[in-house]
Design a protein around this motif. Structure first.
Motif, mmCIF file in Angstrom:
data_model
loop_
_atom_site.group_PDB
_atom_site.id
_atom_site.type_symbol
_atom_site.label_atom_id
_atom_site.label_comp_id
_atom_site.label_asym_id
_atom_site.label_seq_id
_atom_site.Cartn_x
_atom_site.Cartn_y
_atom_site.Cartn_z
ATOM 1 N N LEU A 29 0.795 -1.242 0.065
ATOM 2 C CA LEU A 29 -0.006 0.095 0.065
ATOM 3 C C LEU A 29 0.931 1.165 0.039
ATOM 4 O O LEU A 29 2.260 1.147 0.328
ATOM 5 C CB LEU A 29 -1.096 0.156 1.159
ATOM 6 N N LEU A 30 0.202 2.311 -0.405
ATOM 7 C CA LEU A 30 1.122 3.620 -0.337
ATOM 8 C C LEU A 30 1.363 4.261 1.239
ATOM 9 O O LEU A 30 2.195 5.028 1.275
ATOM 10 C CB LEU A 30 0.222 4.566 -1.229
ATOM 11 N N TRP A 31 0.174 4.092 1.905
ATOM 12 C CA TRP A 31 0.456 4.479 3.264
ATOM 13 C C TRP A 31 -0.476 3.748 4.250
ATOM 14 O O TRP A 31 -1.693 3.172 3.778
ATOM 15 C CB TRP A 31 0.039 6.043 3.176
ATOM 16 N N HIS A 32 -0.180 3.822 5.436
ATOM 17 C CA HIS A 32 -1.014 3.219 6.547
ATOM 18 C C HIS A 32 -1.899 4.626 7.043
ATOM 19 O O HIS A 32 -1.528 5.446 7.563
ATOM 20 C CB HIS A 32 -0.146 2.814 7.559
ATOM 21 N N GLY A 33 -3.098 4.494 7.215
ATOM 22 C CA GLY A 33 -3.891 5.213 7.731
ATOM 23 C C GLY A 33 -4.123 5.105 9.257
ATOM 24 O O GLY A 33 -3.872 3.915 9.672
ATOM 25 N N SER A 34 -4.296 5.997 10.046
ATOM 26 C CA SER A 34 -4.199 5.799 11.579
ATOM 27 C C SER A 34 -5.503 4.815 11.888
ATOM 28 O O SER A 34 -5.279 4.235 13.066
ATOM 29 C CB SER A 34 -4.595 7.004 12.411
ATOM 30 N N ALA A 35 -6.318 4.650 11.419
ATOM 31 C CA ALA A 35 -7.537 3.982 11.783
ATOM 32 C C ALA A 35 -7.218 2.330 11.255
ATOM 33 O O ALA A 35 -8.173 1.340 11.504
ATOM 34 C CB ALA A 35 -8.714 4.219 10.994
ATOM 35 N N ASP A 36 -6.084 2.220 10.364
ATOM 36 C CA ASP A 36 -5.927 0.810 10.321
ATOM 37 C C ASP A 36 -5.467 0.000 11.545
ATOM 38 O O ASP A 36 -5.459 -1.270 11.293
ATOM 39 C CB ASP A 36 -4.514 0.729 9.217
ATOM 40 N N ALA A 37 -4.843 0.625 12.288
ATOM 41 C CA ALA A 37 -4.341 -0.175 13.521
ATOM 42 C C ALA A 37 -5.451 -0.603 14.551
ATOM 43 O O ALA A 37 -6.508 0.088 14.629
ATOM 44 C CB ALA A 37 -3.244 0.642 14.229
ATOM 45 N N ARG A 38 -5.202 -1.599 15.213
ATOM 46 C CA ARG A 38 -6.038 -1.997 16.321
ATOM 47 C C ARG A 38 -5.472 -1.393 17.655
ATOM 48 O O ARG A 38 -4.383 -1.147 17.739
ATOM 49 C CB ARG A 38 -6.129 -3.564 16.566
ATOM 50 N N LEU A 39 -6.579 -1.318 18.568
ATOM 51 C CA LEU A 39 -6.040 -0.779 19.788
ATOM 52 C C LEU A 39 -4.794 -1.200 20.389
ATOM 53 O O LEU A 39 -3.750 -0.823 20.999
ATOM 54 C CB LEU A 39 -7.039 -0.939 20.909
ATOM 55 N N GLY A 40 -4.671 -2.915 20.582
ATOM 56 C CA GLY A 40 -3.547 -3.230 21.038
ATOM 57 C C GLY A 40 -2.159 -2.889 20.464
ATOM 58 O O GLY A 40 -1.246 -2.960 20.960
ATOM 59 N N GLU A 41 -2.186 -2.696 19.034
ATOM 60 C CA GLU A 41 -0.995 -2.450 18.133
ATOM 61 C C GLU A 41 -0.645 -1.143 18.353
ATOM 62 O O GLU A 41 0.384 -0.906 18.591
ATOM 63 C CB GLU A 41 -1.450 -2.731 16.750
#
Length: 438
Positions: free
Chosen positions: A71-83
């Motif tokens: 992907l070109l970028w990770h969005g902040s909503a991609d991650a889970r709480l634990g991550e």
């Protein structure tokens, strides 16, 4: 290139709707390299949310993006709480002494962050706010009291006009005037041409809803000078100021130094959890702290947000020039690929070249089929090129736009990689799935 041989130019007033899933476009270190096999598979996610609702589609999109290998970028909503929690716990010690006491009402690590940002921007003082919306409203109402004029000159696509539900008037008692309606920042002549006085000129750098666009340096200097000729102060909405240095060819403190006050955000380009800082003269910042309390922003403890902001300053800020440079490569490859697509009567990559590491792509198709093509590409190939598409707010029906961000994951994409992914994406857009698609 904004069209191919078959078509005509698109309309010139892009207005992308905000979407919390990917609009911030910057948290590429938050996930920490999530493996595709470690998240729920695309088929599982699709089966779990098969009711066709917008919430179901949102979950499906997030699952597909999380599972993507490229992907070109990770969005902040991609991650889970634990991550996010695990990454912050593992990395925060690199930017602050974790044996210190937690902050209380803005001291400790929050005060350290304020001092760091004030120095970076060349101001004597700065105050941390839980949101940029609050920081900017407070700044503008403080300047209104000092100038004696409650009128703010700003662009009609600026954040307070589009995304804050009329808060400047409803909460702050301010009114706004627009020097221009063109999809760019106002010129000096347009500012001088306003037929009524204003107390503050607010410039959003870059102007996100017009395509993350910036003026040239001389144009920005002239706009600021025009406001001062009219006895107004200048405030920069610098939510994305961090990535402007490459376009202007100037250091952050020189850019910020044109204004009387500047607001910056931490959760967009710097991948922070939340929060913003208002920087300016000591007396203004002191007054802003009083209004912050009145607005409900005197938060008991804010160390997670402050630590993540310090990490962003340490790790993301130095990388932004490379993101901006590679965004130009990605944008050029998209333009070249779209120009060769026989079923695309016209398109627009805007601005061309990009001014920052973010830009828009316009296509003459309905948003639904484009969204479906993007999700299917991610689910079936593990490649995410485009994220969410929106119907254009202006122009004829059947025109859609998306925002593209290039950050750390995108640096590995060559121009050929982009064109290959684009061809695969367009092959998934059904003939007849949007107006003009053949």
């Amino acid at each position: 290139m904004n069209q191919n041989a078959e078509g005509t130019l698109p309309i010139d007033t892009p207005e992308a709707a905000a979407d919390p899933e990917e609009a911030v476009g910057g948290a590429e270190e938050a996930v920490g390299g999530t493996e595709r096999a470690a998240v729920a598979g695309p088929a599982t996610a699709r089966e779990q949310h098969s009711d066709g609702s917008e919430e179901a589609e949102r979950h499906r999109r997030l699952a597909a993006w999380r599972a993507s290998d490229r992907l070109l970028w990770h969005g902040s909503a991609d991650a889970r709480l634990g991550e996010r929690l695990a990454a912050l716990a593992a990395d925060a010690g690199a930017v602050h002494d974790l044996d210190e006491q937690v902050d209380l009402y803005g001291d400790g690590v929050v005060a350290e962050l304020e001092g760091r940002v004030a120095a970076l921007l060349g101001f004597p003082a700065a105050a941390f706010f839980p949101t940029g919306t609050m920081a900017q409203q407070v700044a503008l109402r403080c300047w209104a009291g000092r100038t004696g004029n409650r009128t703010v000159a700003l662009h009609p696509l600026a954040h307070p006009e589009v995304h804050e539900r009329g808060a400047l008037e409803a909460v702050g008692g301010l009114r706004t005037v627009h020097p221009t309606r063109e999809p760019r920042l106002p010129t000096a002549d347009e500012i001088r041409g306003l037929d009524e006085p204003f107390g503050t000129l607010m410039l959003e750098l870059p102007l996100r809803d017009a395509g993350f666009v910036l003026p040239e340096w001389d144009e920005l200097v002239e706009a600021v000078e025009a406001a001062r000729e009219m006895e107004a102060v200048v405030h920069f909405d610098g939510a994305r100021l961090w990535e402007c240095a490459t376009h202007f060819g100037r250091a952050l403190d020189e850019i910020a130094g044109l204004a009387d006050s500047v607001y910056v955000s931490f959760y967009k380009s710097l991948a922070g959890l939340s929060g913003a800082v208002l920087a300016g003269p000591e007396s203004l910042v002191a007054e802003a702290r009083a209004w912050r309390h009145r607005y409900g922003g005197q938060v008991f403890q804010q160390y997670p947000a402050a630590l993540s902001a310090l990490l962003g300053l340490e790790r993301q800020l130095p990388r932004l020039p490379s993101y901006v440079a590679h965004a130009r490569t990605v944008a050029a490859a998209l333009s070249a690929g779209l120009a060769e697509e026989p079923g695309v009567p016209w398109f627009r990559v805007h601005p061309d070249p990009p001014h920052t590491h973010q830009f828009q792509v316009w296509l003459p198709f309905d948003a639904g089929p484009l969204d479906e093509a993007g999700v299917r590409q991610a689910e079936e190939t593990g490649v995410t090129l485009f994220r969410h598409w929106f119907p254009a707010r202006s122009g004829p029906p059947g025109v859609s736009t998306t925002e593209v961000t290039v950050s750390s994951p995108g640096l590995s994409w060559s121009a050929d990689d982009v064109r290959t992914a684009l061809a695969d994406f367009m092959a998934r857009v059904p003939a007849g799935g949007g107006r003009g698609r053949r």
